[in-house]
Design an enzyme around this catalytic site. Structure first.
Site, short mmCIF file in Angstrom:
data_model
loop_
_atom_site.label_atom_id
_atom_site.label_comp_id
_atom_site.label_asym_id
_atom_site.label_seq_id
_atom_site.Cartn_x
_atom_site.Cartn_y
_atom_site.Cartn_z
N TYR A 1 0.85 -1.19 0.00
CA TYR A 1 0.00 0.00 0.00
C TYR A 1 0.89 1.25 0.00
CZ TYR A 1 -3.10 -3.66 1.70
OH TYR A 1 -3.80 -4.82 1.86
N PRO A 2 1.20 1.78 -1.18
CA PRO A 2 2.18 2.86 -1.32
C PRO A 2 1.70 4.23 -0.83
CG PRO A 2 1.19 2.39 -3.43
CD PRO A 2 0.65 1.37 -2.47
N CYS A 3 1.68 4.38 0.48
CA CYS A 3 1.20 5.63 1.07
C CYS A 3 2.14 6.81 0.82
CB CYS A 3 0.94 5.45 2.57
SG CYS A 3 2.38 4.95 3.52
N TYR A 4 3.36 6.54 0.37
CA TYR A 4 4.29 7.63 0.06
C TYR A 4 3.78 8.47 -1.11
CZ TYR A 4 5.95 4.71 -3.79
OH TYR A 4 6.02 3.95 -4.94
N LYS A 5 2.80 7.97 -1.84
CA LYS A 5 2.23 8.70 -2.99
C LYS A 5 1.14 9.69 -2.58
CE LYS A 5 3.05 5.06 -6.35
NZ LYS A 5 2.50 4.44 -7.56
#
Length: 99
Positions: free
Chosen positions: A49-53
């Site tokens: 889950y790429p929350c850095y985006k």
């Protein structure tokens, strides 16, 4: 609600970002931006889950990025080809609009 947020993260294309407000709007209520932030801060898997985006409404990175801080978020975005200047991304160029 958590599942919807995490599933949404997986739809963001490489080289694009979204705002907390966009995710809140996806959930049906723009006022849920802070709730989205709390959910992201408790992300169980940064790779799945790429929350850095996710950035704020002005394109600013998170000072409290859960996986290594703001420098880590900056590095991950740059690895996708996103230019980060002064810990901010240009939303006109990099914001994903899937509505």
């Amino acid at each position: 609600m958590k599942k919807k947020v995490y599933d949404y993260l997986r739809t963001i294309p490489k080289g694009k970002v979204v705002t907390y407000g966009q995710i809140a709007e996806f959930l049906g209520d723009k006022k849920l931006s802070r709730v989205v932030g709390n959910i992201l801060h408790n992300n169980p898997d940064e790779y799945k889950y790429p929350c850095y985006k996710v950035v704020d409404r002005n394109g600013n990175l998170s000072k409290h990025f859960a996986f290594g801080g703001i420098e880590s978020q900056k590095k991950k975005l740059e690895e996708e080809g996103i230019i980060v200047e002064n810990y901010r991304v240009d939303l006109d160029k990099y914001q994903h609009d899937n509505f």
